[in-house]
Structure formats: C-alpha cells, structure tokens
Design an enzyme around this catalytic site. Structure first.
Site, PDB file in Angstrom:
ATOM      1  CE1 TYR A 174      -4.575   0.440  -0.333  1.00 56.59           C
ATOM      2  CE2 TYR A 174      -3.851   2.418   0.758  1.00 56.59           C
ATOM      3  CZ  TYR A 174      -4.546   1.647  -0.032  1.00 56.59           C
ATOM      4  OH  TYR A 174      -5.919   2.542  -0.413  1.00 56.59           O
ATOM      5  CG  LEU A 175       4.162   0.456  -2.493  1.00 55.73           C
ATOM      6  CD1 LEU A 175       4.958   0.275  -3.345  1.00 55.73           C
ATOM      7  CD2 LEU A 175       5.006   0.095  -0.920  1.00 55.73           C
ATOM      8  N   GLY A 203       6.230   7.882   1.084  1.00 57.07           N
ATOM      9  CA  GLY A 203       7.414   7.772   1.926  1.00 57.07           C
ATOM     10  C   GLY A 203       8.184   6.622   1.356  1.00 57.07           C
ATOM     11  CG  HIS A 204       6.140   2.795   1.124  1.00 56.86           C
ATOM     12  ND1 HIS A 204       4.990   3.101   1.342  1.00 56.86           N
ATOM     13  CD2 HIS A 204       6.597   1.685   2.162  1.00 56.86           C
ATOM     14  CE1 HIS A 204       4.309   2.296   2.442  1.00 56.86           C
ATOM     15  NE2 HIS A 204       5.335   1.447   2.923  1.00 56.86           N
ATOM     16  CD  GLN A 221       9.840  -0.892  11.325  1.00 57.98           C
ATOM     17  OE1 GLN A 221       8.657  -1.442  11.509  1.00 57.98           O
ATOM     18  NE2 GLN A 221      10.145  -0.245  10.227  1.00 57.98           N
ATOM     19  CB  ILE A 239       7.594  11.596   2.819  1.00 58.62           C
ATOM     20  CG1 ILE A 239       9.059  10.725   2.257  1.00 58.62           C
ATOM     21  CG2 ILE A 239       7.034  12.194   1.798  1.00 58.62           C
ATOM     22  CD1 ILE A 239       9.948  11.799   2.222  1.00 58.62           C
ATOM     23  CB  SER A 243       0.790   6.252   7.857  1.00 59.01           C
ATOM     24  OG  SER A 243       0.489   5.005   8.490  1.00 59.01           O
ATOM     25  CB  SER A 244      -0.287   1.887   4.537  1.00 54.03           C
ATOM     26  OG  SER A 244       1.004   1.862   3.901  1.00 54.03           O
TER      27      SER A 244
END
Lengths: 280, 280
Positions: free
Chosen positions: B33-34, B37-38, B154, B177, B186-187
C-alpha cells in the site's frame, strides 16, 4: 599457516573476501579443550569446505549463574596445536567483550524445544546457544557448520533455528565419539574423580542395553527407559532425565514405529553428563 | 523488467547468484500500500545498490490479536506499478505460509527497547518485526536496507539487532515524508474519516510547535511534551504517549544537551497514528 583472528571486524572482512573469491567456508564452533569428538568434526569440515574455520569461545550467555563458566577447562596452546594438526585454517578466538559489548540486548530463542530436557534443568542455556551461533554465522559467514550429536538437543534446536530464520548455512551432525569403555567424549569429563569416571560408564552401558532390547523387539518406551534408569542408578549416578523422543520435535515417543532417540542426562558426583543413542 | 518472486528458495538462490556476480543488493522492506514515503526509500535504495529488491509482506507476527491484520490495506496491482516506476528490480512477495511454515518456533527479540513506547501498547509487535526482518535479511542477502524514520522506534531496534547479532547489513534511515498539511504519510491514514483526517494534523503541528519552542531555547522536556499534548488533545485526539527520548537508547531525556527525539502516538478515532521529530 593457521591464523588466529580475535575481532569480529577482521573475521567478517576475511570471510567476506574468501566468499567473494569463491571459497567454500566450513565452520566448527567449539568451546575449546578439544578432544577426539571435536577432531572428528574438524575432519568432516575439512572435507566439506575449502576453508576450515574453528571458533573457540566459552560463551558466557549459555552458562547459568550457578554453572561452571569460571572453571570450564581451557588450554589454548594445546587447542591451537590440535586444530592446526587437523588442518584448521583460521581459529576465531574472540573475548566476551568482543562478542557482547556494553549495550547488548538481542536474543534468538527457539520456543518449546529450548525448555524441555536439558533446557528444563538449565533455563536460558539454549537461548545462549542459539544467540551465539546466530552471531557466529553472521561473523564467519560459513556455507556449512558441523556439530556433534552428543549435544543432540542443541543440534535439533539449531536445525530449527536455521530453518525458521532462513539462515543460509547447512547444518551437519556427526556421530558421538566415545572412550574405549563407551563414555561419550566431553570436555567436562575432565571434572570427574577416578571413582565417578568409573561409574559414568553406566550411562553409555545403559543406553547400549536399551538399544539391544530395542533390537530384540522391545517397543515400549517405558521399558527402554527403565533399562537406562536401572543401570545409572545402580552405579550410583543421579538421573536428571531419561526420555525416548522424536528426532525432530523432541516430544516423547510412546510407540516406536519410526526412528526415535533415547536421551539422558545424569550426575556423577557434581558433574552433569549427557548422552544419547538412535533407536533404529 | 521487474520480476516478482514468491518463494524463499528462489529469492535466496537469486540473491546468492547476484552477490557472487559482484552485484550490490539494496532492500526496502514494506507491507505494501505504497505511498510517497516508500517511494523515497526506493529512490534511496536505487542509489545505494545495483539491484533493488522491495519486499512486500503483511507480516502477521507483528500484529496483535486485536489489531488490524485482516483489514490492513492491500493493493498489489497498484504497488507493482509504483515499484516498477521507482526502478525496483525484484518484488519479494511471499505468503504467510511461505514465511511461517507449520512448526515455526524461533523469535528474535531486542529486550528493553521493544517493551517501551509503542511496544507497551503493542506487546509482541517489535518481536514480530525483528524476527521477520532477520528472516528477510537471510533470504534477500542485501548489502544495505532502507527504513523510514516515521517508525523511529523500529529503526532504533533494528539497528540494535544488527549490531548485536553482527548482521552484515548496513541500515539506512530516511526522513519522514509528509502530506502538504504536515501529516506523516502512512498506509494507515487511509482508515481516517474526513473529520479524523483533519484532526490528525494536530500531531505534526504539535511536534512542530515543540520544535519551534526548542529552537527558541526551551530545554525542559516536560514543557516540550506539554505543547504536543495540548495540541493533540484540543484537536480531540487521544494521546497514547508523548516522550522526549535519546536517539539510541530510547530512554527519556530530561536535560536536552545533545540531539534527542520527540516521539508520539495518538488515536484519531480508532486509528493509531505515530510521528516524531528530531530536536536539534
């Protein structure tokens, strides 16, 4: 010429270069005080790889607070000679600070398998083993690693860890090497008094007698365990456990339809000894 | 042409061949679920390596029993397009059975760091993260792996794991981002109702206001935390935590003498959102 490497950084860089150069690395992890059991592992490793690395590290993390870390036998000069004679290329010989620097917080844990048999008597032990072996694999980057079957539970747990974490290392288990009278070779045998050394024969004798009974058709796990129990108790040893277990799950087996393993731990004086045999 | 690999065996063999051929592998682990940010991680990975692998795995082990595993947003077709456009060479796309076959029993755990902040609200979450990332590293064999700073805890935990276990992978963290109004991408933002989406702006606004105060000389962590707390509470969000922490130990910092990080988690309706900023 055999080389001794003491730092993680140098070892990892060396192994990385060897792999890039197409060399196949075989690892024998040890805590030193080498005996013929270790030599059989080194001999197998020599066949398995182009480059033989033996690690020598008495891993504090796998000893309990009341166990024998401080007095664990050490003889680096002798180990070096034996390792070189067996064709070892590199001894990886870090100290505890190098392996567990200050803020260390990570553990690798294999549930269930780590908490039964020896794990019941030695809580935290196998977590120490899996954590240090995971580290050694990342530092030495071996293609294959060779372990002895005397520590059968350890071997099963490490196979599980490697499968579960997809570690790209092939695990090889090698048969127990025994003294002429049957006692499984172990660095800890050196702790035994003369009398206890004699009494300790009853462990392998008991297992052999159980195996004989198995070959004669006995399939009842209780009867087989009773044979071992009788032998070690009449010799004056104190049983920790005697179990017949599945060779992958380590769960008790009651109907012996496929290969199982009879495993035991017993105390001769204060010395805890382990041994096992395949029932097949 | 981008390739999708679904099995551990094929991925590991492919990566091994690429490494042997001298290729540098960069990994971006994702749950799909890009969003932008990804994409920023993929762009960085493209610079870092010759071969860009993106993993796409919604890891059941890092979701609690009452969390959003089943409804976690998924859109493989769209993700594939985005990844390909960003220059991804391989998508590693295993299913849960491939990653956690039947007798799976091994966990990688980073103590202390995993049990505070988000780990307090989500027990077991970071153990799921460290275990799956250890696996992904062993399967994909990357030289470097790129993570976003939105999941700051994380990132810190993974850096600790890599150091502790001597994992031969370089960890790179990339800046958060944000949407034009400041909300960290965020997804999970897709879960937000229109009203909650609007209220959620208060999180980044609160952090920005705290950072402004810091730049104006405020060094008292309580005052800085109070600013964030006031902003998110007046917007109608429920605070999970607001803390000022050391960037390596994640322990509370009370005297801000070197760079620290202000971190927060808050609920907009039922949606749990996280965000953070460096105080420097």
């Amino acid at each position: 010429m055999m080389k001794v490497i003491k730092t993680v950084h140098e070892m990892q860089a060396f192994s990385h270069a060897q792999r890039t150069g197409g060399k196949r690395i075989a690892l024998v992890p040890t805590m030193g005080y080498l005996h013929d059991g270790h030599i059989s592992l080194l001999n197998e490793a020599k066949k398995q790889g182009d480059l033989l690395v033996m690690s020598l590290f008495v891993n504090p993390m796998q000893f309990g607070p009341k166990e024998d870390l401080a007095k664990y036998p050490r003889d680096f000069a002798r180990d070096t000679m034996i390792a070189e004679r067996a064709g070892t290329d590199i001894i990886f010989y870090p100290d505890a600070q190098e392996m567990y620097p200050g803020p260390f917080k990570t553990t690798v844990y294999v549930s269930d398998l780590s908490d039964i048999l020896c794990g019941k008597t030695r809580p935290g032990h196998f977590q120490g083993v899996t954590t240090v072996v995971a580290k050694l694999f990342n530092v030495i980057l071996p293609h294959t690693a060779i372990f002895g079957e005397k520590d059968f539970q350890q071997l099963v747990i490490l196979r599980r860890m490697v499968k579960d974490l997809n570690v790209p290392v092939e695990i090889i288990g090698m048969p127990i090497i025994r003294e002429p009278d049957g006692l499984a070779m172990s660095s800890r045998n050196t702790y035994l008094s003369v009398d206890d050394r004699h009494r300790a024969i009853s462990i392998s004798k008991g297992l052999s007698n159980a195996l004989d009974a198995f070959h004669k058709g006995v399939r009842d796990d209780k009867k087989l365990r009773e044979i071992v129990r009788n032998d070690i108790q009449s010799a004056g040893l104190r049983e920790d456990y005697v179990e017949v277990v599945d060779e992958t799950t380590l769960q008790p087996v009651h109907e012996l339809s496929h290969t199982a393993r009879i495993v035991t731990a017993a105390y001769a004086g204060n010395v805890r000894l382990i041994d096992n045999m395949a029932l097949k």
